[in-house]
Enzyme design. Sequence first.
Site, PDB file in Angstrom:
ATOM      1  N   LYS A 206     -43.773 -55.234  89.309  1.00  0.00           N
ATOM      2  CA  LYS A 206     -45.234 -54.484  88.973  1.00  0.00           C
ATOM      3  C   LYS A 206     -45.783 -53.745  90.497  1.00  0.00           C
ATOM      4  O   LYS A 206     -45.169 -54.334  91.564  1.00  0.00           O
ATOM      5  CB  LYS A 206     -46.180 -55.225  88.414  1.00  0.00           C
ATOM      6  CG  LYS A 206     -45.790 -55.773  86.795  1.00  0.00           C
ATOM      7  CD  LYS A 206     -45.341 -54.626  85.883  1.00  0.00           C
ATOM      8  CE  LYS A 206     -44.168 -55.001  84.990  1.00  0.00           C
ATOM      9  NZ  LYS A 206     -44.756 -55.824  83.678  1.00  0.00           N
TER      10      LYS A 206
HETATM   11  C1  LIG Z   1     -44.447 -56.297  82.432  1.00  0.00           C
HETATM   12  C2  LIG Z   1     -45.153 -56.235  81.094  1.00  0.00           C
HETATM   13  C3  LIG Z   1     -45.852 -57.151  80.274  1.00  0.00           C
HETATM   14  C4  LIG Z   1     -45.474 -58.546  80.628  1.00  0.00           C
HETATM   15  O1  LIG Z   1     -45.816 -59.066  81.780  1.00  0.00           O
HETATM   16  P1  LIG Z   1     -45.026 -60.419  82.447  1.00  0.00           P
HETATM   17  O2  LIG Z   1     -46.019 -60.585  83.877  1.00  0.00           O
HETATM   18  O3  LIG Z   1     -43.806 -60.238  82.716  1.00  0.00           O
HETATM   19  O4  LIG Z   1     -45.055 -61.482  81.297  1.00  0.00           O
HETATM   20  C5  LIG Z   1     -46.443 -56.761  79.231  1.00  0.00           C
HETATM   21  N1  LIG Z   1     -46.741 -55.607  78.938  1.00  0.00           N
HETATM   22  C6  LIG Z   1     -46.052 -54.378  79.589  1.00  0.00           C
HETATM   23  C7  LIG Z   1     -46.429 -53.223  79.122  1.00  0.00           C
HETATM   24  C8  LIG Z   1     -45.512 -54.672  80.812  1.00  0.00           C
HETATM   25  O5  LIG Z   1     -44.798 -53.794  81.408  1.00  0.00           O
END
Ligand SMILES: *Cc1c(COP(=O)(O)O)cnc(C)c1O
Length: 419
Positions: A206
């Site tokens: 992210k």
């Molecule tokens: C990455 C993501 C998640 C989950 O996040 P994690 O930290 O991997 O559990 C949920 N929703 C969206 C839209 C994402 O891109």
Amino acid sequence: MTTMTTRAISQDTPAIAGGTPAKTTPFARAKRYGSEELEQLEEALDQQTLFYAQGTKVKALEAAFAQAVGAGFAVATSSGTSALHAALIALGISPGDEVITTPITDIGTLVPILYQNAVPVFADLDPHTYNLDPQSVAARVSPRTRAIVAVHLAGNACDLSALQTIADRHNLFLIEDCAQAHGCAYEGRPVGTTGQIGCFSFNEFKHIACGDGGVAVTRDPQLAHRLRLATDKGYDRSPDALVRQAQFLANNYRLTELQGAVALAQLPKLGAIVARRRAWCGQLSERLAGIAGLSLPRITPGCDPSWWFYLLRVIPDVLTDADAFAAGLRAEGLPASAHYIGKCIYEYPLFADHCAFARSDGAPPPAYASYPYHHGQCPTAESILNTGVQIAINEGYSQSDLDESVRAIDRLARWFQHK
Ligand SMILES: *Cc1c(COP(=O)(O)O)cnc(C)c1O
């Protein structure tokens, strides 16, 4: 194939037809972690505790994050998925409740709904922003609907004012999944603060990261308290707690001081990361505008996007299909792939076969077992994935990376136009 062999190789010949790849040097990439993270980690270790309730790093991260998004309260979690689960727990989402969301997202949006034994209901999307179409959301509200989970896909905000209107009209909770939208603003405010709760991820991929981690934000102090309990096995650590032991079901979704320390060091970097992505993708869209056969991502009115990736669509009748176009871009040296998540989430075996749990004999079926999930449920979402070509973005990308990317996309499109 005949046109391919008879046309002379020129500057405009794409790599798949024998030209020289447009990308001559590797993409520049920003360094993710450095001395700031190391310093915070050393301080965290020097505390002689890595437990959030005893240390200072997770608390500092929560205070800084709440401040950054203007939310009032932030509760750190072990992941974005767990932030979303804590949000549903805090809001009291219960077995049989329906939760409306998007079929194009990370599975982490859906997992928490199923763990609450609630029923995900998928609404269709806008063909250009790739976010929830408020009309489709309104059409899927039923007497059992309790919440909308709005995912701001790829750093572009949902039409939050329309979704808020629907939520108000039907007395629904609005939860914002901001995992892909750190630094994205809607009508001048950071996303995550329109709905009751906003959820973010710090997973490794992210905008900002700490390996794995997340955070849930809210303006409501009581919800903040429930969010805390929902991440800490229901155990109330507040000094004035009347009952300390769990009063509802909650998991251990705590963040450690080590992850908190890294996320704390990452947070001040977010502004620059988003500014660079905004500038790069903004220029990309400007320079690709008008190329026949390409449908570019559209920014939601009122949104200042933060661009987690760049998803364009091919118009197959004019060019070719997404697989061939993405393969052509990869041959040029671009990090491109077709179809994003492949299929709409309701077509995953987990949904199509209702196979959340190992055994189905004797046990009462999960609530979502009675909801039919099938191809054709969200036709626009399906066509977005069919024609979508995703281009990975990094804040380290340079001007020459931009020039070469535009050249690659432009000449590939021209070549397919005339094929
Ligand atoms: C990455 C993501 C998640 C989950 O996040 P994690 O930290 O991997 O559990 C949920 N929703 C969206 C839209 C994402 O891109």
